[in-house]
Design an enzyme around this catalytic site. Structure first.
Site, PDB file in Angstrom:
ATOM      1  N   GLY A   1      43.365 -38.232  22.673  1.00 19.35           N
ATOM      2  CA  GLY A   1      44.659 -37.908  22.083  1.00 19.35           C
ATOM      3  C   GLY A   1      45.635 -37.506  23.170  1.00 19.35           C
ATOM      4  O   GLY A   1      45.228 -37.080  24.255  1.00 19.35           O
TER       5      GLY A   1
ATOM      6  N   GLN B   1      52.858 -33.516  26.734  1.00 18.69           N
ATOM      7  CA  GLN B   1      52.003 -33.565  27.927  1.00 18.69           C
ATOM      8  C   GLN B   1      52.542 -34.501  29.004  1.00 18.69           C
ATOM      9  O   GLN B   1      52.126 -34.421  30.154  1.00 18.69           O
ATOM     10  CB  GLN B   1      50.582 -33.993  27.543  1.00 18.69           C
ATOM     11  CG  GLN B   1      49.861 -32.960  26.697  1.00 18.69           C
ATOM     12  CD  GLN B   1      48.508 -33.477  26.263  1.00 18.69           C
ATOM     13  OE1 GLN B   1      48.413 -34.195  25.277  1.00 18.69           O
ATOM     14  NE2 GLN B   1      47.466 -33.152  26.996  1.00 18.69           N
TER      15      GLN B   1
ATOM     16  N   CYS C   1      41.021 -30.876  27.137  1.00 18.42           N
ATOM     17  CA  CYS C   1      42.433 -31.244  27.095  1.00 18.42           C
ATOM     18  C   CYS C   1      42.795 -31.886  28.422  1.00 18.42           C
ATOM     19  O   CYS C   1      42.430 -31.367  29.478  1.00 18.42           O
ATOM     20  CB  CYS C   1      43.275 -29.993  26.866  1.00 18.42           C
ATOM     21  SG  CYS C   1      45.041 -30.307  26.845  1.00 18.42           S
ATOM     22  N   LEU C   2      43.530 -32.998  28.358  1.00 20.67           N
ATOM     23  CA  LEU C   2      43.924 -33.666  29.606  1.00 20.67           C
ATOM     24  C   LEU C   2      44.829 -32.776  30.456  1.00 20.67           C
ATOM     25  O   LEU C   2      44.935 -32.982  31.665  1.00 20.67           O
ATOM     26  CB  LEU C   2      44.629 -34.999  29.297  1.00 20.67           C
ATOM     27  CG  LEU C   2      43.737 -36.046  28.608  1.00 20.67           C
ATOM     28  CD1 LEU C   2      44.556 -37.282  28.259  1.00 20.67           C
ATOM     29  CD2 LEU C   2      42.550 -36.414  29.490  1.00 20.67           C
TER      30      LEU C   2
ATOM     31  N   HIS D   1      44.965 -30.495  17.388  1.00 19.45           N
ATOM     32  CA  HIS D   1      45.103 -30.136  18.807  1.00 19.45           C
ATOM     33  C   HIS D   1      46.429 -30.693  19.353  1.00 19.45           C
ATOM     34  O   HIS D   1      47.183 -29.978  20.016  1.00 19.45           O
ATOM     35  CB  HIS D   1      43.895 -30.704  19.571  1.00 19.45           C
ATOM     36  CG  HIS D   1      43.948 -30.559  21.060  1.00 19.45           C
ATOM     37  ND1 HIS D   1      43.003 -29.858  21.773  1.00 19.45           N
ATOM     38  CD2 HIS D   1      44.823 -31.036  21.983  1.00 19.45           C
ATOM     39  CE1 HIS D   1      43.293 -29.909  23.065  1.00 19.45           C
ATOM     40  NE2 HIS D   1      44.393 -30.622  23.220  1.00 19.45           N
ATOM     41  N   GLU D   2      46.710 -31.972  19.054  1.00 25.85           N
ATOM     42  CA  GLU D   2      47.935 -32.597  19.578  1.00 25.85           C
ATOM     43  C   GLU D   2      49.176 -31.988  18.927  1.00 25.85           C
ATOM     44  O   GLU D   2      50.206 -31.823  19.579  1.00 25.85           O
ATOM     45  CB  GLU D   2      47.911 -34.112  19.363  1.00 25.85           C
ATOM     46  CG  GLU D   2      46.723 -34.854  19.976  1.00 25.85           C
ATOM     47  CD  GLU D   2      46.444 -34.500  21.425  1.00 25.85           C
ATOM     48  OE1 GLU D   2      47.386 -34.157  22.168  1.00 25.85           O
ATOM     49  OE2 GLU D   2      45.262 -34.557  21.826  1.00 25.85           O
TER      50      GLU D   2
ATOM     51  N   HIS E   1      50.277 -28.998  20.731  1.00 25.21           N
ATOM     52  CA  HIS E   1      51.063 -29.286  21.940  1.00 25.21           C
ATOM     53  C   HIS E   1      52.557 -29.363  21.608  1.00 25.21           C
ATOM     54  O   HIS E   1      53.396 -28.918  22.392  1.00 25.21           O
ATOM     55  CB  HIS E   1      50.630 -30.620  22.554  1.00 25.21           C
ATOM     56  CG  HIS E   1      49.421 -30.543  23.436  1.00 25.21           C
ATOM     57  ND1 HIS E   1      49.364 -29.757  24.561  1.00 25.21           N
ATOM     58  CD2 HIS E   1      48.217 -31.170  23.363  1.00 25.21           C
ATOM     59  CE1 HIS E   1      48.174 -29.904  25.145  1.00 25.21           C
ATOM     60  NE2 HIS E   1      47.465 -30.751  24.437  1.00 25.21           N
TER      61      HIS E   1
HETATM   62 ZN    ZN Z   1      45.522 -31.292  24.870  1.00 16.60          ZN
END
Ligand code: ZN
Length: 171
Positions: free
Chosen positions: A46, A51, A91-92, A133-134, A137
């Site tokens: 995701g 991000q 998480c990226l 989660h996204e 963000h």
């Molecule tokens: Zn993330």
């Protein structure tokens, strides 16, 4: 398509609250394609626009093993949530760290699709967790915010140290 740079914790830009998308046009669809390329290359399941330093309410996700189930959610809104899922999340934007987070196991969410059409979907398990989660963000929230202050500051210090070492090795 272009691979985009992913912001990393504790970059303050990750704390920006994203603004609603006003128009779904070719420029936005080009951004969506770039976000998919960036997510698949990472690799991740995701990615929120936040991000990649674009502060619009937009996220992409694909939790399938074969990368054959892409989802685009523009201006997502949770309509219903129930059940409990405790998942070890990564998480990226927080590379290398995985911690358990509790979220709803089932959600119903409304959003605009890549053609700007109002739509709804239900998601369960990993996809439901990923979308939540996204969506965090887009509010400027990270999964590390669910951890203790001590744990979060340990992760921040280690990431900052890793980055300093990378900076030295390329200098
Ligand atoms: Zn993330």
């Amino acid at each position: 398509m272009t691979k985009l740079r992913i912001l990393e914790f504790p970059d303050p830009r990750l704390r920006t609250k994203a603004a609603p998308v006003e128009v779904v046009d070719d420029a936005l669809r080009a951004l969506i394609d770039d976000m998919f390329e960036t997510m698949y290359a990472a690799p991740g399941i995701g990615l929120a626009a936040t991000q990649v330093d674009v502060h619009k309410r937009l996220l992409v996700a694909d939790v399938s093993a074969e990368k054959t189930d892409p989802h685009v959610l523009i201006n997502p809104r949770i309509l219903e949530k129930d059940g409990v899922a405790v998942t070890e999340e990564g998480c990226l934007s927080v590379p290398g760290y995985y911690e358990e987070v509790e979220r709803a196991n089932h959600i119903r969410v409304a959003f605009l699709d890549r053609d700007g059409k109002e739509t709804e979907m239900e998601a369960e398990g990993l996809l439901a967790v990923c979308i939540q989660h996204e969506m965090d963000h887009l509010e400027g929230k990270l999964f590390v915010d669910y951890l203790s202050e001590a744990k979060r500051s340990r992760i921040r210090k280690r990431l900052e140290r890793d980055r300093r070492q990378q900076a030295v090795s390329v200098a």
